[in-house]
Scaffold this active site. Sequence first.
Site, PDB file in Angstrom:
ATOM      1  N   ASN A  76      48.606  40.197  43.683  1.00 29.12           N
ATOM      2  CA  ASN A  76      47.998  40.620  44.912  1.00 29.12           C
ATOM      3  C   ASN A  76      47.764  39.022  45.707  1.00 29.12           C
ATOM      4  O   ASN A  76      47.412  38.343  44.899  1.00 29.12           O
ATOM      5  CB  ASN A  76      46.967  41.493  44.788  1.00 29.12           C
ATOM      6  CG  ASN A  76      47.204  42.713  44.017  1.00 29.12           C
ATOM      7  OD1 ASN A  76      48.158  43.521  44.553  1.00 29.12           O
ATOM      8  ND2 ASN A  76      46.487  42.996  43.242  1.00 29.12           N
ATOM      9  N   HIS A 107      49.133  40.467  37.198  1.00 32.26           N
ATOM     10  CA  HIS A 107      48.924  41.642  36.226  1.00 32.26           C
ATOM     11  C   HIS A 107      49.940  41.934  35.539  1.00 32.26           C
ATOM     12  O   HIS A 107      51.356  42.085  36.077  1.00 32.26           O
ATOM     13  CB  HIS A 107      48.332  43.020  37.098  1.00 32.26           C
ATOM     14  CG  HIS A 107      47.224  42.399  37.760  1.00 32.26           C
ATOM     15  ND1 HIS A 107      45.930  43.113  37.563  1.00 32.26           N
ATOM     16  CD2 HIS A 107      46.902  41.950  39.114  1.00 32.26           C
ATOM     17  CE1 HIS A 107      45.153  42.685  38.464  1.00 32.26           C
ATOM     18  NE2 HIS A 107      45.899  42.041  39.441  1.00 32.26           N
ATOM     19  N   ILE A 131      39.164  43.434  32.259  1.00 34.75           N
ATOM     20  CA  ILE A 131      38.068  44.074  31.631  1.00 34.75           C
ATOM     21  C   ILE A 131      37.852  45.813  32.074  1.00 34.75           C
ATOM     22  O   ILE A 131      37.080  46.378  31.877  1.00 34.75           O
ATOM     23  CB  ILE A 131      36.774  43.264  32.183  1.00 34.75           C
ATOM     24  CG1 ILE A 131      36.433  43.004  33.369  1.00 34.75           C
ATOM     25  CG2 ILE A 131      36.633  42.037  31.288  1.00 34.75           C
ATOM     26  CD1 ILE A 131      35.190  42.784  33.895  1.00 34.75           C
ATOM     27  N   HIS A 142      46.775  35.140  40.129  1.00 33.18           N
ATOM     28  CA  HIS A 142      46.751  35.833  38.745  1.00 33.18           C
ATOM     29  C   HIS A 142      47.805  37.075  39.054  1.00 33.18           C
ATOM     30  O   HIS A 142      48.219  37.636  39.910  1.00 33.18           O
ATOM     31  CB  HIS A 142      45.591  36.607  38.389  1.00 33.18           C
ATOM     32  CG  HIS A 142      44.974  37.420  39.378  1.00 33.18           C
ATOM     33  ND1 HIS A 142      44.295  36.876  40.549  1.00 33.18           N
ATOM     34  CD2 HIS A 142      44.699  38.845  39.271  1.00 33.18           C
ATOM     35  CE1 HIS A 142      43.824  37.793  41.166  1.00 33.18           C
ATOM     36  NE2 HIS A 142      44.146  39.185  40.659  1.00 33.18           N
TER      37      HIS A 142
END
Length: 130
Positions: free
Chosen positions: A98, A113, A41, A111
């Site tokens: 991360n 990216h 987002i 997660h």
Amino acid sequence: MEAVDARGPYDDENIFAKILRGEIPSTKVYEDEWSYAFEDINPQAPTHVLVIPKGKYRSWVDFTESASAEEIAGFIRAVGAVARELGLEDDGYRLLVNAGKNAHQMVPHLHVHVFAGRPLGPMLAGGANG
């Protein structure tokens, strides 16, 4: 938003857990039995997709120590499927994970990216390319 500690118990109220439960909307890019991918987002590149495992894992260490071999293989394949389905192989893309406060992890759910769509520069500010 403050960086989080990737250790400790899983937080069922984190934003990605809510996305997986359908409590928060997202723009789906890919989904399979192990993984869910959606548009970030707050994109940091023209293409910025997050790929998350459907299991409750806080970090890469937690995931690789706790997930089944099928979950691990399925998740890694999902990251590749996202890059392939978005047509990112020709011009290139970057994967980033991360883990913990010093890495600036903002959500305590593993997660990856996926960044693409423009030159991404050096790996770290002030660091060498690699």
